[in-house]
Write a protein that holds these residues in place. Sequence first.
Motif, PDB file in Angstrom:
ATOM      1  N   ASN A  69       0.752  -1.256   0.084  1.00 55.05           N
ATOM      2  CA  ASN A  69      -0.096  -0.146   0.094  1.00 55.05           C
ATOM      3  C   ASN A  69       0.700   1.335  -0.037  1.00 55.05           C
ATOM      4  N   ARG A  73       2.753   1.836  -4.151  1.00 57.36           N
ATOM      5  CA  ARG A  73       1.926   3.060  -4.738  1.00 57.36           C
ATOM      6  C   ARG A  73       2.772   4.191  -4.789  1.00 57.36           C
ATOM      7  N   SER A 152      -4.988   7.254   0.251  1.00 56.43           N
ATOM      8  CA  SER A 152      -5.655   5.746   0.182  1.00 56.43           C
ATOM      9  C   SER A 152      -6.876   5.600   0.995  1.00 56.43           C
ATOM     10  N   ALA A 153      -6.824   5.693   2.263  1.00 55.97           N
ATOM     11  CA  ALA A 153      -7.909   5.390   3.121  1.00 55.97           C
ATOM     12  C   ALA A 153      -8.894   6.642   2.890  1.00 55.97           C
ATOM     13  N   SER A 154     -10.196   6.122   2.847  1.00 61.21           N
ATOM     14  CA  SER A 154     -11.136   7.242   2.698  1.00 61.21           C
ATOM     15  C   SER A 154     -11.160   8.101   3.708  1.00 61.21           C
ATOM     16  N   ALA A 175      -7.592   5.410  -4.401  1.00 63.02           N
ATOM     17  CA  ALA A 175      -8.066   4.129  -3.484  1.00 63.02           C
ATOM     18  C   ALA A 175      -9.266   4.553  -2.817  1.00 63.02           C
ATOM     19  N   SER A 176      -9.295   5.816  -2.512  1.00 64.66           N
ATOM     20  CA  SER A 176     -10.516   6.156  -1.547  1.00 64.66           C
ATOM     21  C   SER A 176     -11.908   5.799  -2.286  1.00 64.66           C
ATOM     22  N   THR A 177     -12.548   5.015  -1.638  1.00 65.20           N
ATOM     23  CA  THR A 177     -13.845   4.570  -2.246  1.00 65.20           C
ATOM     24  C   THR A 177     -15.210   4.761  -1.420  1.00 65.20           C
ATOM     25  N   TYR A 225     -14.748   4.507   5.519  1.00 65.46           N
ATOM     26  CA  TYR A 225     -14.858   3.378   4.753  1.00 65.46           C
ATOM     27  C   TYR A 225     -15.535   2.088   5.113  1.00 65.46           C
ATOM     28  N   TYR A 281      -9.717  -2.563   6.813  1.00 57.90           N
ATOM     29  CA  TYR A 281      -8.316  -2.313   6.327  1.00 57.90           C
ATOM     30  C   TYR A 281      -7.537  -3.463   6.641  1.00 57.90           C
ATOM     31  N   ASP A 307     -12.352  -3.926  -1.388  1.00 57.11           N
ATOM     32  CA  ASP A 307     -11.307  -3.580  -2.381  1.00 57.11           C
ATOM     33  C   ASP A 307      -9.853  -3.498  -1.488  1.00 57.11           C
ATOM     34  N   SER A 308     -10.107  -3.146  -0.085  1.00 58.34           N
ATOM     35  CA  SER A 308      -9.021  -3.110   0.604  1.00 58.34           C
ATOM     36  C   SER A 308      -8.166  -4.375   0.966  1.00 58.34           C
ATOM     37  N   LYS A 312      -4.397  -8.473  -2.467  1.00 56.98           N
ATOM     38  CA  LYS A 312      -2.854  -8.181  -1.567  1.00 56.98           C
ATOM     39  C   LYS A 312      -2.825  -9.745  -0.809  1.00 56.98           C
ATOM     40  N   LYS A 438      -3.401  -1.561  -6.628  1.00 58.54           N
ATOM     41  CA  LYS A 438      -3.995  -0.079  -6.932  1.00 58.54           C
ATOM     42  C   LYS A 438      -2.894   0.661  -7.869  1.00 58.54           C
TER      43      LYS A 438
HETATM   44  N1  GLU Z   1     -10.983   1.953  -0.569  1.00 56.95           N
HETATM   45  C1  GLU Z   1     -10.348   1.983   0.511  1.00 56.95           C
HETATM   46  C2  GLU Z   1     -10.718   3.209   1.261  1.00 56.95           C
HETATM   47  O1  GLU Z   1     -11.325   3.751   0.886  1.00 56.95           O
HETATM   48  C3  GLU Z   1      -8.667   1.951   0.465  1.00 56.95           C
HETATM   49  C4  GLU Z   1      -8.183   0.667  -0.132  1.00 56.95           C
HETATM   50  C5  GLU Z   1      -6.720   0.515  -0.360  1.00 56.95           C
HETATM   51  O2  GLU Z   1      -6.044   1.219   0.387  1.00 56.95           O
HETATM   52  O3  GLU Z   1      -6.356  -0.414  -0.994  1.00 56.95           O
HETATM   53  O4  GLU Z   1     -10.559   3.366   2.426  1.00 56.95           O
END
Ligand code: GLU
Length: 946
Positions: A69, A73, A152-154, A175-177, A225, A281, A307-308, A312, A438
Amino acid sequence: MFPNVKGDMACFPWRVFWIIQALVDVTLSQETYAPHSIRIEGDLTLGGLFPVHARGVSGEPCGDIKKENGIHRLEAMLYALDQINSDDELLPNITLGARVLDTCSRDTYALEQSLTFVQALIQKDTSDVRCTNGEPPVFVKPEKVVGVIGASASSVSIMVANILRLFQIPQISYASTAPELSDDRRYDFFSRVVPPDSFQAQAMVDIVKLMGWNYVSTVASEGSYGEKGVEAFMQISREAGGICIAQSLKIPHDHKQADFDKIIRQLLDTSLARAVIIFAYDEDIRGILNASKRADQVGHFLWIGSDSWGAKNSTIQGLEDAAIGAVTILPKRATVEGFDNYFTSRTLENNRRNVWFAEFWEENFNCKLMSSSKKEDTSRKCTVFGLFNRGPGLRHQAPPPSTLQQPQDIICSRGYDLGWAEGQERIGIDSYYEQEGKVQFVIDAVYAMAHALHNMQKDLCPDQSGVCGEMEHAGGKKLLKYIRSVSFNGSTGTSVTFNRNGDAPGRYNLFQYQMNINSTPRYKVIGEWAETLKLHINEMQWPNGEMKIPISVCSLPCKTGQRKKIVKGMPCCWHCEPCDGYQYQFDETSCKLCAYNMRPNANHTGCQPIPIVKLEWHSPWAIIPVFLAMLGIIATTFVMATFIRYNDTPIVRASGRELSYVLLTGIFLCYIITFVMIAMPDIAVCSFRRIFLGLGMCISYAALLTKTNRIYRIFEEGKKSVTPPKLISPTSQLAITSSLISVQLLGVLIWFGVDPPNTIIDYDEQKTINPDKARGVLKCDITDLQIICSLGYSILLMVTCTIYAIKTRGVPENFNEAKPIGFTMYTTCIVWLAFIPIFFGTAQSAEKLYIQTTTLTISMNLSASVALGMLYMPKVYVIIFHPELNVQKRKRSFKAVATAATMTSRLSHKPSDRPNGEAKTELCENVDPNSLAAKKKYVSYNDLVI
Ligand code: GLU
């Protein structure tokens, strides 16, 4: 390029601005020289936010390095910048630089770090700042960050987005979803190259449905997240229907091992919900998998990872067995070949720009670069050429939050003496390497920013190369517009676009963690989701070698013939209740009663007609009465034949031929009725039943009553006078009998008129508790009451006859048939007294038809037989075996009868002498002084033939 914050002050709330100013001032006053950021020079600088380190424990802001991560990245961003800078067509004559920061996977820490990005936009008063030698410092102008890639983290992206929007700095996350980041009013400067979790949740719902699971649990990391992801899943599953959430559990931010153990325990409380949606996470996923191992539940849970988890390896390292069978989701991507070549060729020597690379190196090769390294879990030394001096040590040390790191390059600072050693180890050769899921999105995010800047430059600086003044002052708002309108083919050839909320379209790859043929586990692509689900179920593998799709349902489907009784508030949980008795399964949740003439089929899925029965000739209930009736008919025929043959002999004549034939006909009919009662009911048979049911008895008892009444009248008259009473001639007797019979016939006639005969099928009679034994009984439309009414008249005749028989019991034996008639009537009464309770007592029985028919016919047969046996058999016996007695002795005059009657009367007044009131020999001797024996047989047959 970006607005001077002071000049643009009206846009900012004063308080927020003041706080930011204060924070930045603190930052400036605390100079630290640890390499906590990566700085790459360029004409335009992009900010980068990466979780290079995990969240720290026990007060430390940062924890272990995150190889995938974090480093993968981060390197992807550097790789993308290299690619763009070496591209002559994209941003020609403009070099993209970068300022890359570590978020330590913590939103608060990331917020502090990201203040770096806004420094250039805040005017600082540095008049008080002095170097240690007393000279004023020379500040390097902080670089202006035009846009930020990350985070990364939302939760981190949300925190950073709040501050970046204040300074109008566009942000593109790779990555933030979290779904809430789609809110374009709150996060207007935020865009992302990954789809929002609303799509991911939909994909999960589709997977759950396809697997046929309806009872699932959810586990979420605390924060935007996890919680929002699960919320989206729950909402979509609610809308879709058919999925119930067994448990929805949350992993707290500051978790301990016990928290994970508790979560597993709670999940096991609803152990039927084997499928667990996990929006968490990496560290939390590891915690859960570890706890499942500790609880010895490997293979029990069917994880559906978000997805997190993706694809991996680091997340499940050492926990592979617990992850087998897990289905995971990752935004659709492909491996970027160029990055693999780039990353595997990175060495300590050629990657000095990455300040965390040495730490990564140690972690990746599990070795120490120098003895003072903080890596504790190994003593192995990395292969090193030459000497180097790394100042405070290789292991990353984050400054405490109050002493914010100073990313600005201040000239007077003590130089940081980095001496990189070259390690001989090679990534991908001496260590396992697989591109992080990612990486493609990081590259796409950087390219999206570059394309936007490129388009902006073309528009704003049409005749100029490089960054022109107009572009300098264009502002983030303008850049955001260009970002939102980019459309290009990304690093793997897939198009990169943003919708009006700044989201990427929902496309996912679905993976399953499986054992391959070499028994090495790996992630296998098993399908994809883009609005609809495509899943190769036959390529899926399940834990514990289960061959079929494991089940995760609250209740198993009910068997056929059972209905679901839904548990209140849990539409997926039910009890199965059999549709029993006469019920059949109407639909999934209800049973219904079959129609009155139907019964449920064997598995209670429908109804079928109840079989129809009737009394069969071969049934034991029929055989006995039929046998008796046949005997009776033979006997009656024989008696009749004998009487007809000896019609003119004294015995036959003395027995009153006319009435005897009538009586014998009645007896005959009593036997015949057995056949009518057993024959298959139809209109003719039913009509015969109505006619003959009471007729046989009626004829018999009408004839007997006429006889007893005549005797009674004669003797009564004899007491008073010597003149014979009226109506004692055979013709009169026939007339009396006929009129008595006609009453019965009239009744029957009325019955026919009022209610024409018919057949019915009685389904109530044999509606047994067990529907298998239920039968519809085919019978005549004659009720019990009608039977009794039909027989009632005959019974009345019988009772009257019995009364006369009692009254004439004192009549001398040799006065005709008074005695045998008496015995006949007593016996008959007993038979019918027994019949009544049997007939009505069995009215509720399932065998009613058989019992009633049998008792009725047997009773008839018996009473007919009693009459036949008592009244006619002795006569037939004498006629056939003692013809010498069948001679005319003498005729007795009425006078003699009158004398006898008077004597009887007298004697009968002395009951003490004859307790049973019978006058026997005396009277016989009076009327016939001849031998007593002869008199007994003879006189009685010759008496009263008038
Ligand atoms: N999708 C995750 C989020 O929004 C992060 C995932 C990742 O870091 O791979 O927090």
